[in-house]
Motif scaffolding. Structure first.
Motif, PDB file in Angstrom:
ATOM      1  N   LEU A  28     -56.029 -23.413 -39.561  1.00 30.48           N
ATOM      2  CA  LEU A  28     -54.829 -22.711 -39.131  1.00 30.48           C
ATOM      3  C   LEU A  28     -55.113 -21.289 -38.703  1.00 30.48           C
ATOM      4  CD1 LEU A  28     -52.202 -23.879 -41.659  1.00 30.48           C
ATOM      5  CD2 LEU A  28     -51.916 -23.791 -39.207  1.00 30.48           C
ATOM      6  N   ALA A  44     -52.058 -18.913 -36.481  1.00 31.62           N
ATOM      7  CA  ALA A  44     -51.007 -18.862 -37.489  1.00 31.62           C
ATOM      8  C   ALA A  44     -51.694 -19.094 -38.821  1.00 31.62           C
ATOM      9  CB  ALA A  44     -49.969 -19.942 -37.245  1.00 31.62           C
ATOM     10  N   ILE A  60     -50.743 -21.227 -46.049  1.00 32.74           N
ATOM     11  CA  ILE A  60     -51.356 -21.010 -47.330  1.00 32.74           C
ATOM     12  C   ILE A  60     -50.748 -22.008 -48.266  1.00 32.74           C
ATOM     13  CG2 ILE A  60     -51.579 -19.370 -49.212  1.00 32.74           C
ATOM     14  CD1 ILE A  60     -50.681 -17.350 -46.860  1.00 32.74           C
ATOM     15  N   GLY A  61     -51.563 -22.647 -49.037  1.00 34.76           N
ATOM     16  CA  GLY A  61     -50.920 -23.502 -50.005  1.00 34.76           C
ATOM     17  C   GLY A  61     -51.859 -24.548 -50.520  1.00 34.76           C
ATOM     18  N   ILE A  89     -48.629 -28.465 -46.411  1.00 30.81           N
ATOM     19  CA  ILE A  89     -48.163 -27.384 -45.570  1.00 30.81           C
ATOM     20  C   ILE A  89     -47.140 -28.052 -44.681  1.00 30.81           C
ATOM     21  CG2 ILE A  89     -49.017 -25.680 -43.957  1.00 30.81           C
ATOM     22  CD1 ILE A  89     -51.685 -25.979 -45.281  1.00 30.81           C
ATOM     23  N   TYR A  90     -46.189 -27.505 -44.129  1.00 32.20           N
ATOM     24  CA  TYR A  90     -45.338 -28.087 -43.124  1.00 32.20           C
ATOM     25  C   TYR A  90     -45.366 -29.600 -42.933  1.00 32.20           C
ATOM     26  CZ  TYR A  90     -43.029 -24.562 -40.600  1.00 32.20           C
ATOM     27  OH  TYR A  90     -42.160 -23.629 -40.234  1.00 32.20           O
ATOM     28  N   GLN A 150     -43.919 -11.033 -42.317  1.00 30.32           N
ATOM     29  CA  GLN A 150     -43.060 -12.208 -42.518  1.00 30.32           C
ATOM     30  C   GLN A 150     -43.885 -13.327 -43.132  1.00 30.32           C
ATOM     31  OE1 GLN A 150     -41.421 -13.977 -39.001  1.00 30.32           O
ATOM     32  NE2 GLN A 150     -40.054 -15.312 -40.159  1.00 30.32           N
ATOM     33  N   ASN A 190     -43.143 -17.214 -44.443  1.00 34.61           N
ATOM     34  CA  ASN A 190     -42.153 -18.274 -44.602  1.00 34.61           C
ATOM     35  C   ASN A 190     -42.614 -19.216 -45.696  1.00 34.61           C
ATOM     36  OD1 ASN A 190     -40.625 -17.182 -42.617  1.00 34.61           O
ATOM     37  ND2 ASN A 190     -41.365 -18.555 -41.013  1.00 34.61           N
ATOM     38  N   GLU A 211     -46.842 -21.658 -46.880  1.00 35.10           N
ATOM     39  CA  GLU A 211     -46.415 -20.430 -46.243  1.00 35.10           C
ATOM     40  C   GLU A 211     -47.114 -20.305 -44.921  1.00 35.10           C
ATOM     41  OE1 GLU A 211     -45.828 -17.633 -48.836  1.00 35.10           O
ATOM     42  OE2 GLU A 211     -45.453 -19.544 -49.733  1.00 35.10           O
ATOM     43  N   GLU A 212     -46.519 -19.572 -44.097  1.00 37.27           N
ATOM     44  CA  GLU A 212     -47.271 -19.041 -42.991  1.00 37.27           C
ATOM     45  C   GLU A 212     -46.748 -17.647 -42.809  1.00 37.27           C
ATOM     46  OE1 GLU A 212     -44.498 -20.577 -41.609  1.00 37.27           O
ATOM     47  OE2 GLU A 212     -44.952 -22.311 -42.840  1.00 37.27           O
ATOM     48  N   LYS A 213     -47.386 -16.929 -42.010  1.00 36.99           N
ATOM     49  CA  LYS A 213     -46.867 -15.589 -41.814  1.00 36.99           C
ATOM     50  C   LYS A 213     -47.233 -15.037 -40.457  1.00 36.99           C
ATOM     51  CE  LYS A 213     -49.462 -13.382 -40.546  1.00 36.99           C
ATOM     52  NZ  LYS A 213     -49.904 -12.295 -39.804  1.00 36.99           N
ATOM     53  N   VAL A 214     -46.485 -14.100 -40.065  1.00 42.87           N
ATOM     54  CA  VAL A 214     -46.867 -13.322 -38.896  1.00 42.87           C
ATOM     55  C   VAL A 214     -46.575 -11.876 -39.218  1.00 42.87           C
ATOM     56  CG1 VAL A 214     -46.500 -14.960 -37.042  1.00 42.87           C
ATOM     57  CG2 VAL A 214     -44.577 -13.722 -37.989  1.00 42.87           C
TER      58      VAL A 214
END
Lengths: 317, 237
Positions: free
Chosen positions: A15, A20, A23-24, A28-29, A289, A291, A303-306
């Motif tokens: 990822l 992008a 984390i986890g 994930i998604y 951010q 999520n 999570e992901e973040k930007v």
């Protein structure tokens, strides 16, 4: 279990390459969406060290021309709220000090802007004590959001009744606990501006508070707002040190060292579980951010973040 | 991240983050926030946008020395002499104390305030040579700091290799007169500065900077921030 975790680490690396970040240790998604598994997505937005930078930097600034600005940040936050049903907006301290706004108005417009943007919680940085604790207490009373810190003993100080060790927010069916830690103010702030405040070991206190939030308050996730600083050349306590020494903290949203992390760190805590550490520079130049997706099966995982750079005229990622 | 029920789960698919696609080009100032700011901004603008001086080039911050650190400390060393009527051998600030960088062109009062927004005052202290060397060693350990009136070399391990004063005047007390802020004299930023006597406490540091650049402008000159090799980091042992 171990195998699964390794697999997920590889997934995380993949990822990162894709620009992008997920984390986890769980899925994930898009995992396990069969049937009864309901999900809650919470978008965690965060700032640190905005230092009274209400207006964007000047157009001719050598490093940050026309970047930042509270009105633009408010606009971005509004837009992000439209995308996410659940948002937590947090700040990791050093809200004030740095522009004429603070010298003339002593933090009032900063707090009013945070109220307007809908901040949910903040912790205190060293510069938040620059005018002393009475002045900080006035700002806290003006704030519509709580200040959290668990490693300052504040008994008998003007902040005693204004700072909470932690707060719990419910978003959908998910409970999130938020605590905060601050640096030793000695040497940063004149003694009279923190008289009576006793600095306690942030690792010990954060662990205690996180355990309480997970066990007693049944929080699915614990966030620690930190003004310890990202990392130091020596063994001084920092976000990275804290991450490695904690057991129940899931996210550390940091400040103080004005560190622009291009992506959050994923570290292992004392039990080998993952902890995410992030910090978004300073001056309101970026909005972090993360999520977080919670499922009924797993409570929480990915999570992901930007990080979004806030320009005067545009926002680039 | 939380392993509460990892055993029950299997990784199925991963999607890129959609919210990262938000483009700022569509975002403008939030009108409610702007309306909140305007009454605070207006009274400041007239005072703060006043041009005090011009700079021939950008003044930026880096280590071991920087155009910004050199400029500010050079200005303070000269201005400190005028203000205190005492000799100032060396002027020193901490790297973290200079908060913004200055552009080429107009330098406004706002920029002066933002470079040193704190209420700290200038102080002139008299230090003996071992106290001075100890300060230089602390500066070396941090890889440099804004300073004027001294040249120094730092080795690869951030130890002081050599130093020499460039404007230290012989005095009857044999001491070095060091201009810095009360914050640093009192142990701020974890510096430990020993001294023999406190000679003078002056105005706020930022007011000293303002006076200095106003004087440069009044003399028909401009600021010329530059690095000059006053602190060098040795590349080989």
């Amino acid at each position: 279990m171990e195998e699964l975790r390794n697999y997920n680490r590889r997934e995380v690396l993949r990822l990162l390459g894709a620009g992008a970040l997920a984390i986890g240790a769980g899925n994930i998604y898009g995992f396990g969406l069969q049937g009864r598994n309901t999900q809650t997505k919470i978008s965690i937005l965060h700032t640190n060290d905005w230092h009274s930078r209400i207006d964007p930097f000047p157009e001719n600034d050598p490093k940050f021309p026309s970047m930042g600005g509270a009105a633009r940040r408010a606009s971005l936050i509004k837009a992000l709220r439209k995308e996410s049903e659940h948002v937590l907006l947090l700040d990791a301290g050093d809200i004030i000090q740095g522009t004429p706004y603070f010298n003339y108005y002593h933090g009032e417009p900063e707090i009013k802007l945070m109220n307007l943007m809908g901040y949910d919680a903040a912790t205190m940085g060293n510069h938040d004590f620059d005018n002393g604790m009475e002045a900080l207490a006035r700002l806290m009373k003006l704030a519509d959001f709580p200040f959290v810190n668990c490693n300052y003993e504040l008994k008998g100080t003007p902040l005693e009744k204004l700072v909470r060790k932690s707060v719990v927010f419910k978003r959908g069916k998910v409970k999130i606990g938020i605590t905060g830690v601050g640096i030793n103010l000695k040497g940063f702030i004149p003694d009279e501006h923190h008289a009576g405040l006793v600095y306690l070991d942030p690792i010990v206190k954060a662990n205690e508070e996180a355990l309480y939030l997970k066990r007693e308050k049944q929080c699915s996730m614990v966030i620690c707002l930190s003004h310890l600083g990202y990392t130091y050349p020596d063994s001084k306590v920092s976000d990275r040190v804290l991450a490695a020494e904690t057991e129940n903290i899931d996210l550390i949203l940091g400040g103080h060292t004005h560190t622009f992390l291009e992506k959050p760190d994923i570290l292992s805590n004392k039990l080998g579980k993952q902890v995410v550490v992030n910090q978004v520079g300073w001056a309101g130049l970026r909005l972090g951010q993360l999520n977080c997706i919670f499922s009924s099966q797993s409570n929480m995982k990915s999570e992901e973040k930007v990080q979004i750079e806030v320009f005067k005229k545009s926002i680039a990622i | 991240m939380v392993f509460i029920s990892c055993r029950q789960q299997q990784l199925a698919s991963v999607e890129p983050l959609k919210s990262s696609e938000i483009s700022g080009k569509e975002l403008t100032d939030d009108q409610a926030a702007e309306a909140l700011i305007v009454p605070y901004r207006k009274p400041l603008q007239e005072i703060m946008q006043q041009v005090l001086c011009y700079s021939g080039s950008p003044a930026t911050k880096e280590l071991p020395e920087s155009s910004l650190g050199n400029l500010i400390c050079d200005l303070l060393r000269v201005e400190g002499k005028k203000m205190s009527s005492l000799h100032v051998d060396v002027a020193f600030m901490n790297q973290g104390g200079l908060r913004i960088e200055w552009p080429k062109g107009a330098i406004t009062r706002s920029m002066v305030l933002e470079i040193m927004p704190f209420e700290n005052r200038l102080q002139l202290i008299a230090v003996d040579s071992s106290q001075f060397k100890s300060l230089l060693e602390q500066i070396a350990k941090r890889g440099g700091a804004p300073i004027s009136g001294v040249r120094m070399e730092i080795n690869q391990n951030n130890q002081l290799q050599s130093w020499s004063g460039t404007s230290i005047a012989p005095k009857s007390d044999g001491l070095i007169y060091l201009l810095t802020s009360d914050y640093l004299v009192n142990g701020g930023d974890s510096y430990t500065i020993g001294y023999q006597k406190l000679l003078w406490t002056g105005p706020k540091v930022r007011d000293g900077i303002e006076q200095a650049i106003v004087a440069v402008n009044a003399a028909g000159d401009i600021l010329k921030p530059a690095k000059d090799g006053r602190i060098t980091k040795l590349q080989s042992p």
